[in-house]
Design an enzyme around this catalytic site. Structure first.
Site, PDB file in Angstrom:
ATOM      1  N   GLY A  98      46.349  45.223   6.553  1.00  0.00           N
ATOM      2  CA  GLY A  98      47.580  45.667   5.911  1.00  0.00           C
ATOM      3  C   GLY A  98      47.531  47.021   5.248  1.00  0.00           C
ATOM      4  N   ARG A 107      58.725  26.844  -1.899  1.00  0.00           N
ATOM      5  CA  ARG A 107      58.786  28.308  -1.865  1.00  0.00           C
ATOM      6  C   ARG A 107      59.079  28.793  -0.454  1.00  0.00           C
ATOM      7  NH1 ARG A 107      53.922  31.466  -4.632  1.00  0.00           N
ATOM      8  NH2 ARG A 107      52.750  30.507  -2.932  1.00  0.00           N
ATOM      9  N   PRO A 160      44.668  36.229  -1.778  1.00  0.00           N
ATOM     10  CA  PRO A 160      43.321  35.693  -1.552  1.00  0.00           C
ATOM     11  C   PRO A 160      42.878  34.733  -2.646  1.00  0.00           C
ATOM     12  CG  PRO A 160      43.202  37.928  -2.389  1.00  0.00           C
ATOM     13  CD  PRO A 160      44.658  37.649  -2.148  1.00  0.00           C
ATOM     14  N   ALA A 165      41.465  27.327   7.870  1.00  0.00           N
ATOM     15  CA  ALA A 165      41.754  26.162   8.706  1.00  0.00           C
ATOM     16  C   ALA A 165      42.209  26.556  10.106  1.00  0.00           C
ATOM     17  CB  ALA A 165      42.819  25.303   8.031  1.00  0.00           C
ATOM     18  N   GLY A 179      56.532  37.424  -2.805  1.00  0.00           N
ATOM     19  CA  GLY A 179      57.171  38.731  -2.653  1.00  0.00           C
ATOM     20  C   GLY A 179      56.674  39.505  -1.452  1.00  0.00           C
ATOM     21  N   ASP A 186      53.679  27.799   3.656  1.00  0.00           N
ATOM     22  CA  ASP A 186      53.155  28.207   2.360  1.00  0.00           C
ATOM     23  C   ASP A 186      52.556  26.967   1.689  1.00  0.00           C
ATOM     24  OD1 ASP A 186      53.550  30.670   0.256  1.00  0.00           O
ATOM     25  OD2 ASP A 186      53.576  28.726  -0.778  1.00  0.00           O
ATOM     26  N   TYR A 193      57.718  41.015  -9.898  1.00  0.00           N
ATOM     27  CA  TYR A 193      58.827  41.454 -10.748  1.00  0.00           C
ATOM     28  C   TYR A 193      59.938  42.164  -9.973  1.00  0.00           C
ATOM     29  CZ  TYR A 193      54.799  40.797 -13.750  1.00  0.00           C
ATOM     30  OH  TYR A 193      53.679  40.282 -14.345  1.00  0.00           O
ATOM     31  N   ASP A 219      59.360  48.562   0.688  1.00  0.00           N
ATOM     32  CA  ASP A 219      58.346  47.674   1.259  1.00  0.00           C
ATOM     33  C   ASP A 219      58.704  47.174   2.654  1.00  0.00           C
ATOM     34  OD1 ASP A 219      60.410  46.145   0.251  1.00  0.00           O
ATOM     35  OD2 ASP A 219      59.133  44.740  -0.852  1.00  0.00           O
TER      36      ASP A 219
END
Length: 292
Positions: free
Chosen positions: A252, A164, A205, A215, A138, A159, A73, A111
């Site tokens: 992260g 995207r 995930p 992979a 995002g 991706d 959002y 962020d």
């Protein structure tokens, strides 16, 4: 007059990680503040701008000091606030909304700086010639901007949804200028990884995300560094395999700590004890055996 009581919320899904709330509240305790964190369940109402705007005003009426905005959002929220910080306006995305005493809503972007700080702390002196990033949502947007701010020379984006990835690359190149980033289909992963200095995993995930990351396991090489945005669990399969193959790896969690510290500073005007917040993170994510 100094304020001593705060109500802070998170606008997002029902499965939002409460770890950030716990970090907020522990830091507030060190400052002697009453600081309550609550989820704000907007549900399907916040998929439209008008509904999100109404939700922000409702939270303001209930006395919230600020709101954390979940990744799906963040661009929509940028269209609904009265004012934005320079960083949020430049990226047309925000992850924090503050309510002023004058009744205005102000959006902030924490962020990207938090991602850059996590890179710098977790992987100092890493080569940044060519970086491969998995994921273009995002989270991927913030990580990619953080890599640019840290001086990455070229970014390849993959991706499961090529469109995207292409949309993110278009935004990145408009921001960075030139052809700094490029999108690739997933079938080119092995070749791209062989050319990369670093690998960033920004994929959620999900089954497709786990398959794409898995992979890569057999083509990881010891000259590669790996940053995996996931921190639940702390040691993902990708990081475990990278460690076995001699890669420098980091999870992260640093992004979450830095985002929380940045938000706490903006909400309260006080300087957070970031080192202690990292200790809180380690304590909150430790296994049961660590507390016996």
């Amino acid at each position: 007059m100094t304020k001593h009581s705060y109500l802070f919320g998170c606008v997002g899904s029902d499965n939002s990680d409460p770890l950030g709330f716990q970090l907020h509240e522990r830091e507030a305790d060190r400052h002697g503040l009453r600081y309550l964190c609550r989820r704000v369940h907007g549900g399907r109402r916040i998929t439209h701008g008008k509904d999100l705007s109404a939700l922000l005003r409702t939270c303001q009426g209930f006395g919230y000091s600020g709101l954390s905005i979940a990744a799906p959002y963040r661009q929509l929220a940028a269209e609904q606030v009265d004012d934005m910080s320079e960083a949020a306006a430049r990226r047309r995305s925000l992850d924090l909304v503050l309510f002023t005493e004058g009744g205005r809503t102000v959006g902030h972007s924490t962020d990207v700086d938090s991602c850059a700080a996590a890179f710098a702390r977790g992987l100092p002196d890493r080569p940044l010639g060519r970086v491969l990033q998995l994921g273009a949502d995002g989270v991927g947007n913030a990580l990619a901007h953080g890599l640019h701010d840290q001086g990455a020379e070229h970014l390849s984006v993959v991706d499961p949804d090529l469109h995207r990835a292409e949309a993110l690359v278009a935004r990145l190149n408009a921001y960075a200028g030139g052809d700094w980033a490029k999108a690739f289909p997933a079938d080119g992963l092995r070749r791209l990884l062989g050319q990369a200095n670093g690998l960033v995993n920004a994929l959620c995930p999900t089954a497709s995300g786990r398959h794409l990351a898995a992979a890569l396991a057999e083509v990881l090489h010891p000259d590669l560094w790996i940053f995996d945005f996931c921190y639940r669990p702390i040691g993902t399969a990708l990081l475990r395999e990278g460690s076995v193959r001699g890669c420098r790896v980091v999870h992260g969690g640093g992004v979450l700590v830095n985002e929380t510290a940045h938000a706490f500073r903006l909400v309260t005007g006080l300087s957070p004890h970031t080192a202690r917040m990292f200790a809180d993170f380690a304590d909150l994510t430790a296994g049961p055996q660590a507390h016996t």
